[in-house]
Design an enzyme around this catalytic site. Structure first.
Site, PDB file in Angstrom:
ATOM      1  N   LYS A 173     -88.320  -5.305  87.478  1.00  0.00           N
ATOM      2  CA  LYS A 173     -87.774  -5.380  86.117  1.00  0.00           C
ATOM      3  C   LYS A 173     -86.326  -5.866  86.186  1.00  0.00           C
ATOM      4  CE  LYS A 173     -88.721  -1.037  85.641  1.00  0.00           C
ATOM      5  NZ  LYS A 173     -89.014   0.344  85.204  1.00  0.00           N
ATOM      6  N   THR A 204     -81.628   1.448  74.137  1.00  0.00           N
ATOM      7  CA  THR A 204     -82.706   1.049  75.049  1.00  0.00           C
ATOM      8  C   THR A 204     -83.211   2.226  75.885  1.00  0.00           C
ATOM      9  OG1 THR A 204     -81.021   0.455  76.665  1.00  0.00           O
ATOM     10  CG2 THR A 204     -81.875  -1.339  75.289  1.00  0.00           C
ATOM     11  N   GLY A 206     -85.515   4.613  77.453  1.00  0.00           N
ATOM     12  CA  GLY A 206     -86.967   4.720  77.591  1.00  0.00           C
ATOM     13  C   GLY A 206     -87.692   3.415  77.859  1.00  0.00           C
ATOM     14  N   THR A 207     -86.959   2.341  78.109  1.00  0.00           N
ATOM     15  CA  THR A 207     -87.611   1.030  78.288  1.00  0.00           C
ATOM     16  C   THR A 207     -88.603   1.041  79.462  1.00  0.00           C
ATOM     17  OG1 THR A 207     -85.618   0.391  79.502  1.00  0.00           O
ATOM     18  CG2 THR A 207     -85.840  -0.455  77.269  1.00  0.00           C
ATOM     19  N   GLY A 208     -88.176   1.603  80.587  1.00  0.00           N
ATOM     20  CA  GLY A 208     -89.028   1.548  81.779  1.00  0.00           C
ATOM     21  C   GLY A 208     -90.303   2.365  81.612  1.00  0.00           C
ATOM     22  N   CYS A 209     -90.183   3.569  81.047  1.00  0.00           N
ATOM     23  CA  CYS A 209     -91.366   4.422  80.822  1.00  0.00           C
ATOM     24  C   CYS A 209     -92.331   3.724  79.863  1.00  0.00           C
ATOM     25  CB  CYS A 209     -90.952   5.758  80.214  1.00  0.00           C
ATOM     26  SG  CYS A 209     -89.813   6.700  81.231  1.00  0.00           S
TER      27      CYS A 209
HETATM   28  N1  LIG Z   1     -81.633  -5.651  76.110  1.00  0.00           N
HETATM   29  C1  LIG Z   1     -82.894  -5.992  76.431  1.00  0.00           C
HETATM   30  N2  LIG Z   1     -83.537  -6.942  75.701  1.00  0.00           N
HETATM   31  C2  LIG Z   1     -84.813  -7.297  76.014  1.00  0.00           C
HETATM   32  N3  LIG Z   1     -85.512  -6.759  77.024  1.00  0.00           N
HETATM   33  C3  LIG Z   1     -84.915  -5.809  77.798  1.00  0.00           C
HETATM   34  C4  LIG Z   1     -83.591  -5.376  77.538  1.00  0.00           C
HETATM   35  N4  LIG Z   1     -83.278  -4.398  78.435  1.00  0.00           N
HETATM   36  C5  LIG Z   1     -84.375  -4.233  79.216  1.00  0.00           C
HETATM   37  N5  LIG Z   1     -85.366  -5.095  78.853  1.00  0.00           N
HETATM   38  C6  LIG Z   1     -86.714  -5.153  79.412  1.00  0.00           C
HETATM   39  O1  LIG Z   1     -87.243  -3.830  79.331  1.00  0.00           O
HETATM   40  C7  LIG Z   1     -88.150  -3.590  80.400  1.00  0.00           C
HETATM   41  C8  LIG Z   1     -87.691  -2.372  81.195  1.00  0.00           C
HETATM   42  O2  LIG Z   1     -86.649  -2.793  82.069  1.00  0.00           O
HETATM   43  P1  LIG Z   1     -85.412  -1.925  82.508  1.00  0.00           P
HETATM   44  O3  LIG Z   1     -84.613  -1.548  81.301  1.00  0.00           O
HETATM   45  O4  LIG Z   1     -84.720  -2.703  83.574  1.00  0.00           O
HETATM   46  O5  LIG Z   1     -86.129  -0.633  83.090  1.00  0.00           O
HETATM   47  P2  LIG Z   1     -85.593   0.853  83.332  1.00  0.00           P
HETATM   48  O6  LIG Z   1     -85.660   1.562  82.012  1.00  0.00           O
HETATM   49  O7  LIG Z   1     -86.556   1.388  84.338  1.00  0.00           O
HETATM   50  O8  LIG Z   1     -84.195   0.729  83.837  1.00  0.00           O
HETATM   51  C9  LIG Z   1     -88.170  -4.898  81.208  1.00  0.00           C
HETATM   52  O9  LIG Z   1     -89.239  -5.696  80.740  1.00  0.00           O
HETATM   53  C10 LIG Z   1     -86.807  -5.520  80.883  1.00  0.00           C
HETATM   54  O10 LIG Z   1     -86.780  -6.908  81.103  1.00  0.00           O
HETATM   55  C1  LIG Z   2     -88.014  12.687  81.957  1.00  0.00           C
HETATM   56  C2  LIG Z   2     -87.548  11.302  82.184  1.00  0.00           C
HETATM   57  N1  LIG Z   2     -88.323  10.440  82.861  1.00  0.00           N
HETATM   58  C3  LIG Z   2     -87.893   9.175  83.093  1.00  0.00           C
HETATM   59  C4  LIG Z   2     -86.663   8.754  82.633  1.00  0.00           C
HETATM   60  C5  LIG Z   2     -86.180   7.360  82.876  1.00  0.00           C
HETATM   61  O1  LIG Z   2     -86.731   6.605  81.883  1.00  0.00           O
HETATM   62  P1  LIG Z   2     -86.481   5.054  81.611  1.00  0.00           P
HETATM   63  O2  LIG Z   2     -87.597   4.570  80.796  1.00  0.00           O
HETATM   64  O3  LIG Z   2     -86.192   4.372  82.892  1.00  0.00           O
HETATM   65  O4  LIG Z   2     -85.273   5.152  80.635  1.00  0.00           O
HETATM   66  P2  LIG Z   2     -83.742   5.348  80.847  1.00  0.00           P
HETATM   67  O5  LIG Z   2     -83.421   6.728  81.281  1.00  0.00           O
HETATM   68  O6  LIG Z   2     -83.374   4.336  81.877  1.00  0.00           O
HETATM   69  O7  LIG Z   2     -83.222   5.063  79.479  1.00  0.00           O
HETATM   70  C6  LIG Z   2     -85.885   9.665  81.904  1.00  0.00           C
HETATM   71  N2  LIG Z   2     -84.700   9.301  81.409  1.00  0.00           N
HETATM   72  N3  LIG Z   2     -86.348  10.932  81.702  1.00  0.00           N
END
Ligand SMILES: Nc1ncnc2c1ncn2[C@@H]1O[C@H](COP(=O)(O)OP(=O)(O)O)[C@@H](O)[C@H]1O
Ligand SMILES: Cc1ncc(COP(=O)(O)OP(=O)(O)O)c(N)n1
Length: 261
Positions: A173, A204, A206-209
């Site tokens: 990602k 943003t 929770g994007t990864g979950c």
């Molecule tokens: N500002 C943004 N605009 C559009 N897509 C985004 C943005 N931030 C993250 N993404 C996308 O959201 C998804 C989760 O990525 P990311 O945020 O890197 O994960 P995590 O929450 O695990 O850190 C990926 O598809 C990434 O490209």
């Molecule tokens: C309970 C819990 N699990 C996973 C995460 C991380 O989630 P993610 O979607 O990567 O979002 P961010 O924390 O990066 O906003 C979490 N925060 N809590």
């Protein structure tokens, strides 16, 4: 019958990430969501104020209750907290006849640890080999492989390093890079770049979950990995576009955006 998806993850009291994000995503994508809670966090838009993991036996019991009676077409894993939980969950998903999407959650967006440092080796040697798709973000790639991704050009090298641990596919990602939000999906032979415009929205959480649960939902419906990832990318991009300014910090993405448009 409705496809059934199981998330094995931590609870986020703020409702933006973790189990709460997973179940909302599954509802939005038309599958039946079920949960195995691994840990409880006190969490909001400002960070993680506390975290408590469940005993391994409680995690195993939840898993067996769901899988042995209701059945699953896909499993997603998220926060696993400790080496003991990582190893137990790796064993459980290896023994389940369903694809597994492994989000190797390491730290929250605010930098709060969600996985003990002592668990990293178990993630590398036990959990990643059990994954159909692994979905690390750039911090997790660096933690697990030592590869630092500075630009889109580094994504392929990062993917190769994660594939060495044995997942069938890896989705790196690129959300933390500047410019377009580009992710790279590969199984070592085929390669797909998934590109979306970067939304200038700080909400943003929770994007990864959300992305990993959407992939699991697609797999449960019978999509191939590239198809499931493509649909999941579209869903998470819409959710980020609609992210809510809730709380004083980073608000959650909008899991229900498709119901509103
Ligand atoms: N500002 C943004 N605009 C559009 N897509 C985004 C943005 N931030 C993250 N993404 C996308 O959201 C998804 C989760 O990525 P990311 O945020 O890197 O994960 P995590 O929450 O695990 O850190 C990926 O598809 C990434 O490209
Ligand atoms: C309970 C819990 N699990 C996973 C995460 C991380 O989630 P993610 O979607 O990567 O979002 P961010 O924390 O990066 O906003 C979490 N925060 N809590």
């Amino acid at each position: 019958m409705i496809p059934r998806v199981l998330t094995v993850a931590g609870s986020d009291s703020g409702g933006g990430a973790g189990i709460q994000a997973d179940l909302k995503t599954m509802l939005a994508l038309g599958v039946h969501g079920m949960s195995v809670i691994t840990a409880v966090t006190a969490q909001n838009s400002l960070g993680v104020q506390g975290a408590w993991e469940l005993p391994v036996r409680a995690v195993r019991a939840q898993y067996r209750s769901v899988v042995d009676d209701i059945g699953v077409q896909a499993v997603k894993t998220g926060m696993l907290a400790s080496a003991e939980l990582v190893e137990a969950v790796a064993e459980l998903i290896s023994g389940t006849d369903a694809p597994a999407v492994v989000d190797p959650v390491g730290v929250s967006k605010h930098g709060d640890p969600l996985l003990a440092a002592s668990a990293l080796d178990s993630v590398r040697t036990k959990l990643l080999p059990a994954a159909t798709v692994a979905t690390p973000n750039l911090d997790e790639v660096a933690q697990l492989t030592g590869v630092r991704v500075e630009s889109e050009d580094d994504l392929r090298r990062a993917a190769g390093a994660v594939l060495e641990f044995g997942p069938r596919w890896v989705l790196i990602k690129g959300g933390h890079l500047a410019g377009d939000a580009v992710d790279l999906l590969t199984d070592g032979a085929a390669e797909y770049r998934l590109r979306a415009p970067r939304h200038d929205n700080r909400h943003t959480h929770g994007t990864g979950c959300t992305l990993a649960s959407a992939i699991a939902s697609g797999l449960a419906k019978g999509l191939s990995v590239p198809e499931a990832v493509t649909e999941a990318k579209e869903y998470v991009t819409g959710a980020i576009a609609g992210g809510f300014a809730l709380g004083a910090g980073i608000g959650p993405v909008d899991h229900g955006w498709r119901f509103r448009s």
